[in-house]
Design a protein around this motif. Structure first.
Motif, mmCIF file in Angstrom:
data_model
loop_
_atom_site.group_PDB
_atom_site.id
_atom_site.type_symbol
_atom_site.label_atom_id
_atom_site.label_comp_id
_atom_site.label_asym_id
_atom_site.label_seq_id
_atom_site.Cartn_x
_atom_site.Cartn_y
_atom_site.Cartn_z
ATOM 1 N N GLY A 25 0.868 -1.188 0.017
ATOM 2 C CA GLY A 25 -0.029 0.058 -0.147
ATOM 3 C C GLY A 25 0.905 1.241 0.046
ATOM 4 N N GLU A 26 0.778 2.089 0.973
ATOM 5 C CA GLU A 26 1.279 3.421 1.017
ATOM 6 C C GLU A 26 2.777 3.467 1.970
ATOM 7 N N THR A 27 2.874 2.261 2.507
ATOM 8 C CA THR A 27 4.030 2.232 3.456
ATOM 9 C C THR A 27 5.180 1.105 3.247
ATOM 10 N N ILE A 28 6.083 1.212 4.019
ATOM 11 C CA ILE A 28 7.238 0.070 3.914
ATOM 12 C C ILE A 28 6.764 -1.100 4.891
ATOM 13 N N ALA A 29 6.794 -1.939 4.410
ATOM 14 C CA ALA A 29 6.123 -3.234 5.230
ATOM 15 C C ALA A 29 7.212 -4.024 5.704
ATOM 16 N N ALA A 30 8.422 -4.199 5.109
ATOM 17 C CA ALA A 30 9.366 -5.123 5.367
ATOM 18 C C ALA A 30 10.717 -4.633 4.684
ATOM 19 N N ILE A 31 11.890 -4.921 5.372
ATOM 20 C CA ILE A 31 13.395 -4.660 4.971
ATOM 21 C C ILE A 31 14.015 -5.862 5.375
ATOM 22 N N GLY A 32 14.590 -6.442 4.263
ATOM 23 C CA GLY A 32 15.619 -7.490 4.783
ATOM 24 C C GLY A 32 16.218 -8.208 3.662
ATOM 25 N N ALA A 33 17.307 -8.972 3.706
ATOM 26 C CA ALA A 33 17.760 -9.795 2.715
ATOM 27 C C ALA A 33 17.023 -10.887 2.049
ATOM 28 N N GLY A 34 16.887 -11.141 0.954
ATOM 29 C CA GLY A 34 16.350 -12.376 0.468
ATOM 30 C C GLY A 34 14.835 -12.155 0.537
ATOM 31 N N LEU A 35 14.255 -11.201 0.591
ATOM 32 C CA LEU A 35 12.686 -10.956 0.691
ATOM 33 C C LEU A 35 12.067 -11.771 -0.454
ATOM 34 N N ALA A 36 12.720 -11.617 -1.657
ATOM 35 C CA ALA A 36 12.138 -12.049 -2.961
ATOM 36 C C ALA A 36 11.646 -13.514 -2.807
ATOM 37 N N GLY A 37 12.355 -14.516 -1.983
ATOM 38 C CA GLY A 37 11.717 -15.718 -2.025
ATOM 39 C C GLY A 37 10.969 -16.141 -0.871
ATOM 40 N N MET A 38 10.569 -14.616 -0.172
ATOM 41 C CA MET A 38 9.708 -15.287 0.926
ATOM 42 C C MET A 38 8.460 -14.412 0.856
ATOM 43 N N VAL A 39 8.454 -13.593 0.075
ATOM 44 C CA VAL A 39 7.160 -12.696 0.027
ATOM 45 C C VAL A 39 6.290 -12.545 -1.310
ATOM 46 N N GLN A 40 4.996 -12.282 -1.397
ATOM 47 C CA GLN A 40 4.325 -12.148 -2.674
ATOM 48 C C GLN A 40 4.167 -10.811 -3.041
ATOM 49 N N SER A 41 4.423 -10.070 -4.278
ATOM 50 C CA SER A 41 4.129 -8.963 -4.555
ATOM 51 C C SER A 41 3.527 -8.923 -6.053
ATOM 52 N N ASP A 42 3.019 -7.749 -6.259
ATOM 53 C CA ASP A 42 2.361 -7.593 -7.425
ATOM 54 C C ASP A 42 3.413 -7.097 -8.580
ATOM 55 N N GLU A 43 4.536 -6.178 -7.968
ATOM 56 C CA GLU A 43 5.458 -5.864 -8.993
ATOM 57 C C GLU A 43 7.098 -6.002 -8.276
ATOM 58 N N THR A 44 7.765 -6.273 -9.172
ATOM 59 C CA THR A 44 9.133 -6.538 -8.480
ATOM 60 C C THR A 44 10.076 -5.464 -9.157
ATOM 61 N N ILE A 45 10.672 -4.745 -8.616
ATOM 62 C CA ILE A 45 11.646 -3.704 -9.111
ATOM 63 C C ILE A 45 12.999 -4.160 -8.937
ATOM 64 N N ASP A 46 13.873 -4.323 -9.981
ATOM 65 C CA ASP A 46 15.330 -4.628 -9.845
ATOM 66 C C ASP A 46 16.149 -3.457 -9.831
ATOM 67 N N ALA A 47 16.651 -3.325 -8.314
ATOM 68 C CA ALA A 47 17.640 -2.252 -8.188
ATOM 69 C C ALA A 47 19.153 -2.612 -8.062
ATOM 70 N N THR A 48 19.518 -3.497 -9.021
ATOM 71 C CA THR A 48 20.848 -3.901 -9.020
ATOM 72 C C THR A 48 21.854 -2.703 -9.908
ATOM 73 N N GLY A 49 22.655 -2.576 -8.993
ATOM 74 C CA GLY A 49 23.645 -1.311 -9.113
ATOM 75 C C GLY A 49 23.148 0.192 -8.822
ATOM 76 N N ARG A 50 21.878 0.058 -8.226
ATOM 77 C CA ARG A 50 21.330 1.436 -7.861
ATOM 78 C C ARG A 50 21.376 1.411 -6.263
ATOM 79 N N TYR A 51 21.139 2.564 -5.641
ATOM 80 C CA TYR A 51 20.893 3.047 -4.371
ATOM 81 C C TYR A 51 19.466 2.995 -4.233
ATOM 82 N N VAL A 52 18.826 2.598 -3.093
ATOM 83 C CA VAL A 52 17.431 2.913 -2.687
ATOM 84 C C VAL A 52 17.522 3.913 -1.471
ATOM 85 N N ILE A 53 16.986 5.229 -1.570
ATOM 86 C CA ILE A 53 17.326 6.208 -0.680
ATOM 87 C C ILE A 53 15.773 6.632 -0.509
ATOM 88 N N PRO A 54 15.652 7.223 0.991
ATOM 89 C CA PRO A 54 14.370 7.980 1.209
ATOM 90 C C PRO A 54 14.233 9.115 0.187
#
Ligand code: URP
Ligand code: ZN
Ligand code: ZN
Length: 465
Positions: A25-54
């Motif tokens: 929804g509108e907020t951050i629900a989880a932060i962690g290594a390897g979430l891809a294999g653990m959670v369902q999502s409608d969209e995945t954004i690959d941020a390889t080589g990128r920063y994720v910043i507020p």
């Protein structure tokens, strides 16, 4: 809608680490290594080589400001849209109390300009042009409505100017209501004397705007308002600090334990008095305080940012077209509307000139463009943080992308750029506002009216000092 941002490097004010971010929804629900294999999502954004910043937070903008006989050109729609392209996800704009008006009238007018139009979340500070018993009492009410900061001016006599008594009374009021006084600190009456003398000598070009506004006029006013704040027992925040004279006043105040805070702006880090030369073209660079000598000011301001004498970089975005607006002052620099465009370029300029140039760390970059503005202006950790429960205002940032700034490609509604032709490294790939992607790889995907009013609380200034 759940979005998973994977493989990026999260960069916050406190440190950098590899982790995935789940947005629900509108907020951050989880932060962690390897979430891809653990959670369902409608969209995945690959941020390889990128920063994720507020997302960036620009706490000093003037959308549609009536000033200098005209209006700042960007609306809340065009201005926030441009901000989004540049990795900014929240702004705090200045509502204006005109002389003889109630604060309420000015604040209502700004709500009407922004609501239904802003693309990003927005808050308001209140410009006070008329300090009297009624407006002082109104300040308390505004604090409870999420508008806890008030800007006063020692500049612009006859327009926004307040004398020392008015400033002191407003500061005393904030000691009771918990708010914060923001000061435009330049000695306006002294500047007007010098400006009139220069014009009488036939020195009417934009360059003389920079000459008339002596550095000591900013240093004197900065020291004076800080001393008034000390006498009132109130915190104070100096806006758009441009010069070593003022920086010294802030540093000395902080060293003696005063709750004095200050921002500078990209124009004082990357542009100089030289830009005001070159005949009337210099009008493009007229703002107040003016652009200063490069030496020693640029490096001193960077040192101030490193040492936390300066806590924030905002833009003071106040755009006027060169054609038709800045041109109103041909033949008399005093008639050129004061203000520069910049809301779109701040995050990238600070990345390029700060991080890439080795002047600040990437963590300090995030701190001065996002986290510290959020803390000082009562939005943290809802904004300015990557934390579970925070608003999903996130930027997937490419630290290697190179682009050239130009008015032909920028999104601000203004016919020139102060940084025309400047190559910079770094740019936003994905910009997310409360979980919605508003810019994706250079394409606007947001919506007019998505932006919401940010109801802010006074900060704990003693703790932040
Ligand atoms: O030149 C400037 N700074 N224009 C905007 C109004 C202000 O003083 O912040
Ligand atoms: Zn100002
Ligand atoms: Zn301003």
């Amino acid at each position: 809608m759940r979005t998973l941002i994977t493989n990026g490097t999260i960069v916050t004010a406190d440190g950098s680490f590899a982790a995935d971010v789940l947005v629900d929804g509108e907020t951050i629900a989880a932060i962690g290594a390897g979430l891809a294999g653990m959670v369902q999502s409608d969209e995945t954004i690959d941020a390889t080589g990128r920063y994720v910043i507020p997302g960036g937070i620009d706490v000093h903008t003037h959308m549609e400001l009536p000033f200098g006989g005209t209006f700042a050109k960007d609306t809340f729609e065009t201005g926030t849209r441009a901000a989004a392209f540049g990795g900014t996800t929240s702004i705090v704009d200045f509502a204006v109390q005109s002389k003889g008006q109630a604060l309420r009238t000015g604040l209502d007018a700004w709500h009407a300009k922004a609501e239904g139009n802003a693309v990003l979340d927005y808050g308001f500070h209140m410009i006070m042009s008329d300090v009297n018993d009624d407006s002082l009492a109104e300040m308390d009410q505004l604090v409870t409505e999420g508008v806890p900061d008030f800007k006063l001016f020692t500049a612009y006599p006859g327009v926004f100017y307040s004398d020392d008594a008015a400033i002191f009374r407003a500061m005393q009021q904030t000691t009771k209501n918990g708010g914060l006084i923001l000061m435009h600190a330049e000695n306006g009456p002294a500047i007007d004397v010098v400006a009139a003398q220069l014009v009488a000598e036939g020195k009417t070009d934009p360059y003389y705007h920079g000459i008339a506004r002596f550095p000591v006029f900013e240093g004197e006013a900065t020291n004076r308002v800080i001393r008034l704040a000390e006498a009132a027992g109130a915190p104070v925040y100096i806006v758009h600090l441009s010069v070593i004279d003022a920086l010294t006043a802030v540093r000395e105040a902080r060293d003696r334990g005063t709750q004095a805070f200050a921002e500078t702006c990209p124009q004082y880090l990357f542009l100089s008095l030289d830009d005001l030369g070159g005949g009337f073209n210099g009008a493009k660079f007229i703002c107040s305080p003016p652009l200063r000598d490069k030496d020693p000011n640029w490096e001193q301001l960077w040192t101030g940012l490193r040492k936390n004498d300066l806590q924030v970089v905002s833009t003071d975005h106040c755009p006027f077209d060169f054609h038709g607006q800045k041109e109103m002052g041909r033949g008399d620099f005093r008639k050129i509307p004061n203000g520069l465009p910049g809301v779109e370029d701040r995050v990238d300029l600070l990345h390029d000139g700060g991080v890439v140039a080795g002047r600040i760390s990437r963590e300090r970059w995030v701190e001065i463009v996002s986290t510290e503005p959020a803390k000082l202006f009562g939005m943290y950790p809802k904004k300015g943080a990557i934390a579970v429960g925070s608003d999903a205002d996130l930027v997937v940032y490419d630290p290697d992308r190179v682009r050239t700034i130009s008015a032909t490609t920028h999104h601000m509604d203004v016919d020139y750029s102060c940084y025309e032709g400047r190559a910079i490294q770094g740019g936003s790939d994905i910009v997310m506002s409360r979980g919605s992607v508003v810019v994706r790889n250079g394409v606007f995907t947001g919506r007019k009216g998505h932006g919401r009013f940010i109801r802010r609380a006074p900060a704990d200034y003693a703790r932040l000092a």
